[in-house]
Scaffold this motif. Sequence first.
Motif, short mmCIF file in Angstrom:
data_model
loop_
_atom_site.label_atom_id
_atom_site.label_comp_id
_atom_site.label_asym_id
_atom_site.label_seq_id
_atom_site.Cartn_x
_atom_site.Cartn_y
_atom_site.Cartn_z
N PHE A 8 0.84 -1.19 0.00
CA PHE A 8 0.00 0.00 0.00
C PHE A 8 0.88 1.25 0.00
N GLY A 9 0.54 2.18 -0.88
CA GLY A 9 1.26 3.44 -0.96
C GLY A 9 0.33 4.61 -0.74
N ILE A 36 5.85 5.64 0.58
CA ILE A 36 5.50 7.06 0.58
C ILE A 36 5.84 7.59 -0.80
N GLN A 37 4.85 8.16 -1.47
CA GLN A 37 5.01 8.56 -2.87
C GLN A 37 4.79 10.07 -3.03
N LEU A 63 10.32 4.75 -0.76
CA LEU A 63 10.03 6.10 -1.23
C LEU A 63 9.89 6.08 -2.74
N GLY A 64 8.78 6.61 -3.26
CA GLY A 64 8.55 6.48 -4.69
C GLY A 64 8.01 7.74 -5.35
N SER A 269 -2.28 2.39 -4.39
CA SER A 269 -1.80 3.71 -3.98
C SER A 269 -2.99 4.65 -3.83
N VAL A 270 -3.12 5.23 -2.64
CA VAL A 270 -4.21 6.17 -2.39
C VAL A 270 -3.67 7.59 -2.40
#
Length: 286
Positions: A8-9, A36-37, A63-64, A269-270
């Motif tokens: 999950f991101g 964390i994006q 980290l993305g 990813s939300v």
Amino acid sequence: MSARPFRFGVNMAICESRAKWQDKARRAESLGYDVIQVPDHLGLPAPFPALAAAAEVTTTARLGTYVLNAGFYRPALLAREVATTDLLVDGRLELGLGTGYVKEEFDAAGLPFPSAGERVDHLTHTVSELRRLFADHQPPPVQQPGPPIMIAGTGPRVLRFAAEHADIVGIAGALPIDDNDTGHAALAKKMDLVRAAAASRETEPELNLLVQGVFTDASTADLTFQRQLAPGLSDERIRKLPGILSGSPSAIADTVREYRETYGLTYFSVVEFSMDTFAEVIALLR
């Protein structure tokens, strides 16, 4: 495609100060987010320094970028940014790339806005060059042969290339094919394309879905943001789109499980304003 564990991101875009940004990064990790994006749009934080700051106060979260506008970058310069950032975040970087699609941002940056085909060409060239450059880059990235690459988009050519070459395929959205579709027929078509294109690969790509809203009370949901992404659709139809999750936390958890069983999607990813709401769902899926 084989089932993977969930990941999950959260795509964080609001940076008011260093302290508030780092507090939010700590909180995202404590809520159970794996990644964390940061998006890449003019008017929002610059992705690489924002990710480096988040890395200072986190320990396990990756980290993305979600996702870099490839049209803003030349491969050699981007390779330097990526390799250095991966070094500074201790090998936790994930590089998300897309073609770029907002003409006004190209105009503001003083860059020509290429055709859709030219933007895809540049994306494919960028990915190829990055992998070549990482092989002997100085300083080298911590992750070898380089950070995992996500390619995200909506069109068939981008998704086909992603399925053939990326570590992670990102589905950025699925709008209805016709008046009878809720968007799920469109999503199924995209996933069929991805499966077919990835069929000959030795290692299957991870499959990601961008979740553009999570609502535990659909009747009071503020759909202002979602209307910008799906102009012309009624609120009722927007609520049924694949990238919108509605219901109790347990019902949403069931929907996420169904997405994994039906489509092979395991990485979700939300957007930032759904971070707290979706954290309740994450707790049910661990």
